[in-house]
Design a protein around this motif. Structure first.
Motif, PDB file in Angstrom:
ATOM      1  N   ALA A   1      43.501 -39.157  60.264  1.00 19.69           N
ATOM      2  CA  ALA A   1      43.717 -37.839  59.659  1.00 19.69           C
ATOM      3  C   ALA A   1      43.272 -37.903  58.201  1.00 19.69           C
ATOM      4  O   ALA A   1      43.451 -38.937  57.538  1.00 19.69           O
ATOM      5  N   CYS A   2      42.700 -36.800  57.727  1.00 22.07           N
ATOM      6  CA  CYS A   2      42.208 -36.787  56.341  1.00 22.07           C
ATOM      7  C   CYS A   2      43.374 -36.875  55.354  1.00 22.07           C
ATOM      8  O   CYS A   2      43.215 -37.345  54.233  1.00 22.07           O
ATOM      9  N   THR A   3      44.552 -36.425  55.792  1.00 19.78           N
ATOM     10  CA  THR A   3      45.724 -36.474  54.924  1.00 19.78           C
ATOM     11  C   THR A   3      46.502 -37.783  55.103  1.00 19.78           C
ATOM     12  O   THR A   3      47.567 -37.957  54.503  1.00 19.78           O
TER      13      THR A   3
ATOM     14  N   THR B   1      39.916 -23.769  64.867  1.00 17.51           N
ATOM     15  CA  THR B   1      40.661 -22.503  64.711  1.00 17.51           C
ATOM     16  C   THR B   1      40.915 -22.194  63.238  1.00 17.51           C
ATOM     17  O   THR B   1      41.006 -21.033  62.852  1.00 17.51           O
ATOM     18  N   ARG B   2      41.001 -23.247  62.399  1.00 18.59           N
ATOM     19  CA  ARG B   2      41.242 -23.046  60.968  1.00 18.59           C
ATOM     20  C   ARG B   2      40.043 -22.350  60.324  1.00 18.59           C
ATOM     21  O   ARG B   2      40.147 -21.790  59.232  1.00 18.59           O
ATOM     22  N   LYS B   3      38.882 -22.405  60.986  1.00 18.12           N
ATOM     23  CA  LYS B   3      37.693 -21.712  60.479  1.00 18.12           C
ATOM     24  C   LYS B   3      37.438 -20.416  61.251  1.00 18.12           C
ATOM     25  O   LYS B   3      37.146 -19.373  60.655  1.00 18.12           O
TER      26      LYS B   3
ATOM     27  N   THR C   1      33.986 -29.267  57.690  1.00 18.99           N
ATOM     28  CA  THR C   1      35.055 -30.265  57.576  1.00 18.99           C
ATOM     29  C   THR C   1      34.509 -31.578  58.111  1.00 18.99           C
ATOM     30  O   THR C   1      34.006 -31.634  59.234  1.00 18.99           O
ATOM     31  N   GLY C   2      34.587 -32.609  57.304  1.00 18.16           N
ATOM     32  CA  GLY C   2      34.090 -33.916  57.721  1.00 18.16           C
ATOM     33  C   GLY C   2      34.096 -34.868  56.547  1.00 18.16           C
ATOM     34  O   GLY C   2      34.861 -34.677  55.584  1.00 18.16           O
ATOM     35  N   SER C   3      33.248 -35.862  56.614  1.00 10.90           N
ATOM     36  CA  SER C   3      33.262 -36.903  55.584  1.00 10.90           C
ATOM     37  C   SER C   3      32.622 -36.412  54.281  1.00 10.90           C
ATOM     38  O   SER C   3      31.780 -35.501  54.289  1.00 10.90           O
ATOM     39  N   THR C   4      32.997 -37.054  53.194  1.00 15.10           N
ATOM     40  CA  THR C   4      32.436 -36.686  51.898  1.00 15.10           C
ATOM     41  C   THR C   4      30.927 -36.956  51.880  1.00 15.10           C
ATOM     42  O   THR C   4      30.156 -36.163  51.327  1.00 15.10           O
TER      43      THR C   4
ATOM     44  N   GLU D   1      35.763 -29.195  53.298  1.00 18.01           N
ATOM     45  CA  GLU D   1      37.018 -29.946  53.498  1.00 18.01           C
ATOM     46  C   GLU D   1      36.600 -31.370  53.820  1.00 18.01           C
ATOM     47  O   GLU D   1      36.147 -31.649  54.935  1.00 18.01           O
ATOM     48  N   LEU D   2      36.719 -32.263  52.847  1.00 18.42           N
ATOM     49  CA  LEU D   2      36.096 -33.583  52.984  1.00 18.42           C
ATOM     50  C   LEU D   2      37.131 -34.700  53.114  1.00 18.42           C
ATOM     51  O   LEU D   2      38.286 -34.461  53.429  1.00 18.42           O
ATOM     52  N   GLY D   3      36.697 -35.902  52.836  1.00 19.62           N
ATOM     53  CA  GLY D   3      37.536 -37.074  53.072  1.00 19.62           C
ATOM     54  C   GLY D   3      38.723 -37.179  52.123  1.00 19.62           C
ATOM     55  O   GLY D   3      38.802 -36.478  51.111  1.00 19.62           O
TER      56      GLY D   3
ATOM     57  N   LEU E   1      29.727 -22.215  65.864  1.00 21.72           N
ATOM     58  CA  LEU E   1      30.524 -23.435  65.702  1.00 21.72           C
ATOM     59  C   LEU E   1      29.737 -24.623  66.239  1.00 21.72           C
ATOM     60  O   LEU E   1      29.261 -24.593  67.373  1.00 21.72           O
ATOM     61  N   LYS E   2      29.624 -25.662  65.394  1.00 22.43           N
ATOM     62  CA  LYS E   2      29.032 -26.914  65.866  1.00 22.43           C
ATOM     63  C   LYS E   2      30.123 -27.987  65.810  1.00 22.43           C
ATOM     64  O   LYS E   2      30.418 -28.551  64.757  1.00 22.43           O
ATOM     65  N   PRO E   3      30.739 -28.270  66.958  1.00 14.61           N
ATOM     66  CA  PRO E   3      31.786 -29.302  66.960  1.00 14.61           C
ATOM     67  C   PRO E   3      31.173 -30.688  66.915  1.00 14.61           C
ATOM     68  O   PRO E   3      29.969 -30.852  67.118  1.00 14.61           O
TER      69      PRO E   3
ATOM     70  N   ILE F   1      31.200 -26.241  60.903  1.00 14.66           N
ATOM     71  CA  ILE F   1      30.971 -27.606  61.408  1.00 14.66           C
ATOM     72  C   ILE F   1      32.291 -28.371  61.344  1.00 14.66           C
ATOM     73  O   ILE F   1      32.947 -28.400  60.303  1.00 14.66           O
ATOM     74  N   THR F   2      32.659 -28.976  62.474  1.00 10.47           N
ATOM     75  CA  THR F   2      33.989 -29.602  62.555  1.00 10.47           C
ATOM     76  C   THR F   2      33.907 -31.074  62.975  1.00 10.47           C
ATOM     77  O   THR F   2      32.968 -31.471  63.648  1.00 10.47           O
ATOM     78  N   PRO F   3      34.920 -31.861  62.583  1.00  7.94           N
ATOM     79  CA  PRO F   3      34.959 -33.281  62.936  1.00  7.94           C
ATOM     80  C   PRO F   3      35.678 -33.510  64.264  1.00  7.94           C
ATOM     81  O   PRO F   3      36.216 -32.572  64.856  1.00  7.94           O
ATOM     82  N   TRP F   4      35.733 -34.769  64.683  1.00  6.62           N
ATOM     83  CA  TRP F   4      36.319 -35.099  65.985  1.00  6.62           C
ATOM     84  C   TRP F   4      37.832 -35.338  65.906  1.00  6.62           C
ATOM     85  O   TRP F   4      38.488 -35.437  66.926  1.00  6.62           O
ATOM     86  N   ASN F   5      38.401 -35.478  64.690  1.00  7.77           N
ATOM     87  CA  ASN F   5      39.788 -35.962  64.649  1.00  7.77           C
ATOM     88  C   ASN F   5      40.828 -34.897  64.999  1.00  7.77           C
ATOM     89  O   ASN F   5      41.907 -35.231  65.479  1.00  7.77           O
TER      90      ASN F   5
ATOM     91  N   GLU G   1      38.441 -47.014  50.157  1.00  6.67           N
ATOM     92  CA  GLU G   1      37.799 -46.331  51.280  1.00  6.67           C
ATOM     93  C   GLU G   1      38.844 -45.743  52.208  1.00  6.67           C
ATOM     94  O   GLU G   1      39.952 -46.260  52.304  1.00  6.67           O
ATOM     95  N   GLU G   2      38.442 -44.683  52.926  1.00  6.61           N
ATOM     96  CA  GLU G   2      39.326 -44.106  53.941  1.00  6.61           C
ATOM     97  C   GLU G   2      39.475 -45.111  55.073  1.00  6.61           C
ATOM     98  O   GLU G   2      38.464 -45.542  55.637  1.00  6.61           O
ATOM     99  N   ILE G   3      40.704 -45.489  55.422  1.00  5.98           N
ATOM    100  CA  ILE G   3      40.892 -46.462  56.507  1.00  5.98           C
ATOM    101  C   ILE G   3      40.654 -45.771  57.848  1.00  5.98           C
ATOM    102  O   ILE G   3      40.012 -46.275  58.733  1.00  5.98           O
TER     103      ILE G   3
END
Ligand code: NAD
Length: 487
Positions: free
Chosen positions: A293-295, A168-170, A237-240, A260-262, A183-185, A157-161, A390-392
Motif C-alpha cells: 500500500a502506498c500509505t 472508483t476513486r477516479k 496513480t502509481g510509482s513516482t 498519486e505517487l509513491g 481507464l487503463k488498469p 491510469i491505475t496500479p495493481w495494489n 525506498e518503498e518496501i
C-alpha cells in the motif's frame, strides 16, 4: 512457517467480462496473461490494446461527452448510486476476483470492495453539490461569477495494489463532474476493472462514458492519448518514477495532471504512547494488503523508552500471522504481486542485514511456486540502509530508535516522498505539533488507517500533485470559469 493454499476460483459468470470495453462494446482478445500470485499459474488472458484501439476509445469518449455533460447532475448521481449498490450486491464475487489476481487476503479484498464502492456513493452525493461562487471586486467595479465546468475527456491510469478502489476513486469524481473517461488498469490486475465496467453498464452508465483498455505497452499507448487534443486530463496513480515520465509526456500538450505517487511513510511512536494501541495501529499501517500500500508504514521510529517493548510486541504479532493464498479464509498475509517484487523486498532486507540490522522474525522468501515473503521485523536498522529510502511494498517492518522529538521529525522528513505519516503519543498537543512538522499530505494521529472517501487523499513533495476524495476531489475533474459581470 506454513503456507496455506486453497484452490482459487470466482463464481459469478456475470463478472467474467474480459475484453477491451470501448463505446459500450466488449472486444475479446488476448496477449496479456494474468497470473495468480499464490500459484504462479496463468488464470486468464486479456487483450493487448494497440494505439489504434486507444484512439477508438478516445473517439468513443468524445462521442459520449456532450450527452454526459448535459445529463442533469441528479441523473448522474443516481447512476453512480446504482453502481455503488451493484458493487455492494456483488461484493463477495468482486473480493474473490481481487484476491485471485492480486493475491491479497480475502479480508483485505472485502475491505477494498467496501472502500471502493463508497467512492461511488460519496460522488453520487457530491454530483449534486457542484460548487459555484459570486463575489464583488474590492473596487466595486464588477461582479465575479465562478462556475465549474467538466474538464473534458480524462485518461485514468491505475496500479495493481488496489484494483477496484484506485479505479472508483477516479471514475466516481470524473463521472460526477460530467467527464467521460478511458481507464487503463494495471496489466497484473485487469479482471477487476473489466468486471466493474460490466456492473457500470448494468447501473446505466451510457456507452462511451467509461471505456476500459489493457495494454502491455502503456508508454506509447498512453502517450498517443495524451497527444490527442481532445484529452484534457490525466489522473495517474502509481510509482513516482512512472509519474515523472507521464508529467513530461503530458507537458507536451499541457494536459492537466493529478498524480498519486509513491510513499515512504514514517510511523513515530513516543514513550508516552499507549503500547497496545500503537501495536494495533502498526499492524494495520504495515500489514493491510501485506504491505503493498502506498500509505504503508515504511519506517518505524520508536523512542528509546518504549523501543524494546514495541519490538517484542510487533515481533510476536507479525510471527503469528498466517501466510497463504488470498482465497484461503484463514490467510492474513497473501503473496506479493510478482516474483520480481519478492526479489526486491529481499534485496532491501539483505542490504539492511549486511549493515547490521537483525531480523527478529522472517527475513527470507518462502519456498514454493507462489510469490510469498513472510512478515518480517528488522531491528537496529541503520538510517542509511536502502530500506529507509525506498518503498518496501511488502510485509517488512524496519525499526529505528530515536531519542528526541526534534530527531524524530528530522528523520521522518529525510525522504523525497511525502504521502502519509503516523504519530502515536498520549499527548495530543505533542502529536499535533509533530504532525505539523512532518512534510506529508496526511497524518494519522493514534490511528493506523486513514483512507476514507470523504477525506482529501494525496501527497506533497514527490508523492504527488492534487487530492482524491473529500469535497475537493471533484474539482480535479473540473475547470473554474470566471464571468466578469457588468451591472
Ligand atoms: P507503476 O507506476 O509501475 O504502474 C502504475 C500504472 O502505470 C500501471 O497501470 C502501469 O501499467 C502504468 N504504466 C507503467 N509505465 C507506464 C508508462 N510509461 N506510461 C503510462 N503508463 C504506464 O506502479 P505499480 O507498480 O502498478 O503500483 C505501485 C506504486 O503505486 C507504488 O509506488 C505505490 O506507492 C503507488 N501507489 C500510490 C497510491 C497513491 O494514492 N499515492 C496508491 C496506490 C499505489
Amino acid at each position: 512457517m506454513t503456507i496455506h493454499t486453497a484452490t482459487s476460483s470466482y463464481a459469478d459468470p456475470a463478472l467474467h467480462a474480459q475484453g477491451l470495453f470501448i463505446g459500450g462494446r466488449r472486444e475479446p482478445g488476448a496477449g496479456i496473461p494474468v497470473v495468480d500470485p499464490a500459484t504462479g499459474q496463468t488464470i486468464a488472458d486479456v487483450p493487448n490494446a494497440s494505439i489504434e484501439d486507444a484512439m477508438r476509445a478516445v473517439d468513443a469518449a468524445e462521442a459520449a461527452a456532450a450527452g454526459w455533460r448535459a445529463t442533469p447532475p441528479r441523473q448522474r448521481s443516481e447512476i453512480l448510486r446504482r453502481w455503488f449498490q451493484l458493487m455492494s450486491e456483488h461484493a463477495e464475487e468482486l473480493a474473490g476476483l481481487i484476491s485471485l489476481e492480486n493475491g491479497k487476503a480475502l479480508t483485505d479484498a472485502r475491505g477494498e470492495v467496501a472502500y471502493a464502492a463508497e467512492f461511488f456513493r460519496w460522488y453520487a452525493e457530491e454530483a449534486t453539490r457542484i460548487p459555484g461562487e459570486f463575489r464583488h471586486t474590492p473596487s466595486g467595479s464588477h461582479g465575479i461569477l465562478v462556475d465549474h465546468e467538466p474538464i473534458g475527456i480524462a485518461v485514468l491510469i491505475t496500479p495493481w495494489n488496489f484494483p477496484a478502489a484506485m479505479a472508483t476513486r477516479k471514475i466516481g469524481p470524473a463521472l460526477a463532474a460530467g467527464c467521460t473517461v478511458i481507464l487503463k488498469p494495471a496489466s497484473e490486475t485487469p479482471l477487476t476493472a473489466y468486471a466493474m465496467a460490466r456492473l457500470g453498464e448494468e447501473a446505466g452508465v451510457p456507452a462511451g462514458v467509461v471505456n476500459v483498455l489493457t495494454t502491455r505497452d502503456p508508454g506509447p499507448v498512453v502517450a498517443a492519448m495524451l497527444a490527442d487534443p481532445r484529452v484534457r486530463k490525466l489522473s495517474f496513480t502509481g510509482s513516482t518514477g512512472v509519474g515523472r515520465v507521464l508529467l513530461a509526456e503530458a507537458a507536451k500538450s499541457v494536459v492537466n495532471c493529478s498524480m498519486e505517487l509513491g510513499g515512504n511513510a514514517p510511523f513515530l511512536v513516543f514513550d508516552d504512547a499507549d503500547l497496545d494501541a500503537a501495536l494495533d495501529g502498526a499492524m494495520i499501517a504495515k500489514m493491510r494488503n501485506a504491505g503493498e500500500a502506498c500509505t504503508a508504514a515504511n519506517r518505524f521510529y520508536v523512542q528509546a523508552g518504549i523501543h524494546d517493548a514495541f519490538v517484542k510486541g510487533l515481533t510476536a504479532r507479525m510471527a503469528a500471522m498466517k501466510v497463504g493464498a488470498g482465497s484461503d479464509p484463514a490467510t492474513q498475509c497473501g503473496p506479493m504481486i510478482t516474483q520480481k517484487a519478492v526479489a526486491k523486498i529481499h534485496h532491501l532486507v539483505s542490504d539492511a542485514m549486511k549493515r547490521g540490522a537483525r531480523a527478529t522474525t522472517g527475513g527470507a522468501p518462502l519456498p514454493g511456486d507462489g510469490f510469498f515473503y513472510p512478515p518480517t521485523v528488522l531491528e537496529n536498522v541503520p538510517v542509511d540502509a536502502a530500506i529507509a529510502h525506498e518503498e518496501i511494498f511488502g510485509p517488512v517492518a524496519a525499526i529505528y530508535r530515536f531519542a528526541t522529538e526534534e530527531e524524530a521529525i528530522r528523520l521522518a522528513n529525510t525522504t523525497e516522498y511525502g504521502l502519509a505519516a503516523y504519530v502515536y503519543s498520549g499527548d495530543l498537543k505533542r502529536a499535533l505539533r509533530v504532525g505539523k512538522g512532518i512534510e506529508t499530505g496526511m497524518v494519522g494521529i493514534n490511528r493506523g488507517l486513514m483512507s476514507d472517501p470523504a477525506a482529501p487523499f494525496g501527497g506533497v513533495k514527490q508523492s504527488g500533485i492534487g487530492r482524491e476524495g473529500g469535497v475537493t476531489g471533484i474539482l480535479e475533474f473540473m475547470e473554474a470559469k470566471y464571468y466578469a459581470l457588468e451591472f
